[in-house]
Design a protein around this motif. Structure first.
Motif, PDB file in Angstrom:
ATOM      1  N   THR A  98       0.836  -1.197   0.000  1.00 13.15           N
ATOM      2  CA  THR A  98       0.000   0.000   0.000  1.00 13.15           C
ATOM      3  C   THR A  98       0.873   1.249   0.000  1.00 13.15           C
ATOM      4  O   THR A  98       1.813   1.366   0.781  1.00 13.15           O
ATOM      5  N   ASP A 107      -2.717   5.086  -2.326  1.00 15.01           N
ATOM      6  CA  ASP A 107      -3.876   4.279  -1.935  1.00 15.01           C
ATOM      7  C   ASP A 107      -4.548   4.824  -0.681  1.00 15.01           C
ATOM      8  O   ASP A 107      -5.743   4.607  -0.455  1.00 15.01           O
ATOM      9  N   ARG A 126     -12.810  13.783   0.211  1.00 16.40           N
ATOM     10  CA  ARG A 126     -13.860  12.782  -0.023  1.00 16.40           C
ATOM     11  C   ARG A 126     -14.855  13.230  -1.089  1.00 16.40           C
ATOM     12  O   ARG A 126     -15.515  12.392  -1.709  1.00 16.40           O
ATOM     13  N   HIS A 184     -12.627  11.888  -3.956  1.00 17.52           N
ATOM     14  CA  HIS A 184     -12.248  10.472  -3.829  1.00 17.52           C
ATOM     15  C   HIS A 184     -12.908   9.899  -2.571  1.00 17.52           C
ATOM     16  O   HIS A 184     -12.258   9.752  -1.523  1.00 17.52           O
ATOM     17  N   PRO A 185     -14.186   9.570  -2.647  1.00 21.50           N
ATOM     18  CA  PRO A 185     -14.935   9.180  -1.445  1.00 21.50           C
ATOM     19  C   PRO A 185     -14.487   7.880  -0.789  1.00 21.50           C
ATOM     20  O   PRO A 185     -14.771   7.664   0.394  1.00 21.50           O
ATOM     21  N   ASN A 186     -13.785   7.024  -1.521  1.00 16.99           N
ATOM     22  CA  ASN A 186     -13.444   5.708  -0.981  1.00 16.99           C
ATOM     23  C   ASN A 186     -11.994   5.564  -0.538  1.00 16.99           C
ATOM     24  O   ASN A 186     -11.580   4.481  -0.115  1.00 16.99           O
ATOM     25  N   VAL A 187     -11.215   6.629  -0.641  1.00 14.18           N
ATOM     26  CA  VAL A 187      -9.809   6.548  -0.240  1.00 14.18           C
ATOM     27  C   VAL A 187      -9.692   6.782   1.269  1.00 14.18           C
ATOM     28  O   VAL A 187     -10.163   7.804   1.779  1.00 14.18           O
ATOM     29  N   PRO A 188      -9.079   5.853   1.999  1.00 11.74           N
ATOM     30  CA  PRO A 188      -8.926   6.039   3.448  1.00 11.74           C
ATOM     31  C   PRO A 188      -8.048   7.248   3.771  1.00 11.74           C
ATOM     32  O   PRO A 188      -7.082   7.543   3.062  1.00 11.74           O
ATOM     33  N   THR A 236     -10.552   7.993   8.688  1.00 12.07           N
ATOM     34  CA  THR A 236     -10.708   6.548   8.672  1.00 12.07           C
ATOM     35  C   THR A 236      -9.820   5.889   9.711  1.00 12.07           C
ATOM     36  O   THR A 236     -10.236   4.969  10.421  1.00 12.07           O
TER      37      THR A 236
END
Length: 208
Positions: A2, A64, A97, A100-104, A126
């Motif tokens: 990662t 990531d 977000r 990029h809503p899904n990136v931690p 997160t």
């Protein structure tokens, strides 16, 4: 593997901009914030927007996960911590977000102490980075709300040997069964031997 992107938090970056260098308690920035609150908040807003844009570009370049380091949050009182650390970080999270809503997103408010849990709740990060002074029992409690990162004393890595092995073992035994990003409790120091870093990586991987 990662790839984690990162940036400094607005408060921490502002402390260096105002003083021109690091200080033991960042008094120059704190005094400026108290004496010139409107100007200081304007500076924070500029840093928030540029930090969010910077993280977004890192994600677009392949990161990531992204992390925001607030290395000097521990010098602030409760009111200032909310205004200078929590609020700006929440806005960075919102902006990132939105694209990029899904990136931690990991937030690391070093020295936050009793504010760690509320920091996570109010910013929406997160993962939560913990410094090495956070007791592992406290870290375990914070882990109930989500992933934690940390929190090996960087000087254990410098020392190597038994001090390093014991530190790694304690963290993995306490936190390894729940979401954990093993890391130092702050930055790696320049005098750290590369061989000790390699040894730490082997210890962590052998336990996973």
């Amino acid at each position: 593997t990662t790839l984690i992107g990162f940036c400094g938090a607005p408060w921490t970056v502002a402390t260096y901009m105002i003083a021109g260098h690091g200080t033991s308690d960042q008094a120059p920035a704190r005094l400026f914030a108290y004496r010139e609150p409107a100007a200081f908040l304007q500076l924070l807003n500029v840093l928030v927007n540029h930090s969010a844009a910077y993280l977004i570009r890192q994600i677009e370049a392949g990161a990531d996960v992204v992390q925001v380091f607030d290395s000097w949050s521990g010098v602030l009182d409760e009111v200032s911590f909310e205004a200078f650390c929590v609020g700006p970080m929440a806005e960075i999270v919102r902006q990132v977000r939105a694209v990029h809503p899904n990136v931690p997103i990991i937030g690391f408010p070093k020295g936050a102490g009793a504010h760690y849990r509320s920091y996570r709740q109010k910013t929406g990060v997160t993962g939560l980075g913990l410094d090495w002074t956070v007791p592992l029992t406290t870290a375990k409690e914070l882990q109930r709300d989500g992933a934690v990162q940390g929190n090996l004393d960087p000087l254990r890595l410098v020392a190597g040997g038994k001090a390093l092995a014991d530190g790694v073992d304690a963290i993995l035994k306490a936190l390894g069964d729940e979401p954990l990003i093993f890391n130092l409790g702050h930055g790696i120091t320049p005098e750290t031997p590369i061989a000790h870093v390699e040894a730490m990586v082997k210890l962590v991987r052998s336990a996973s």
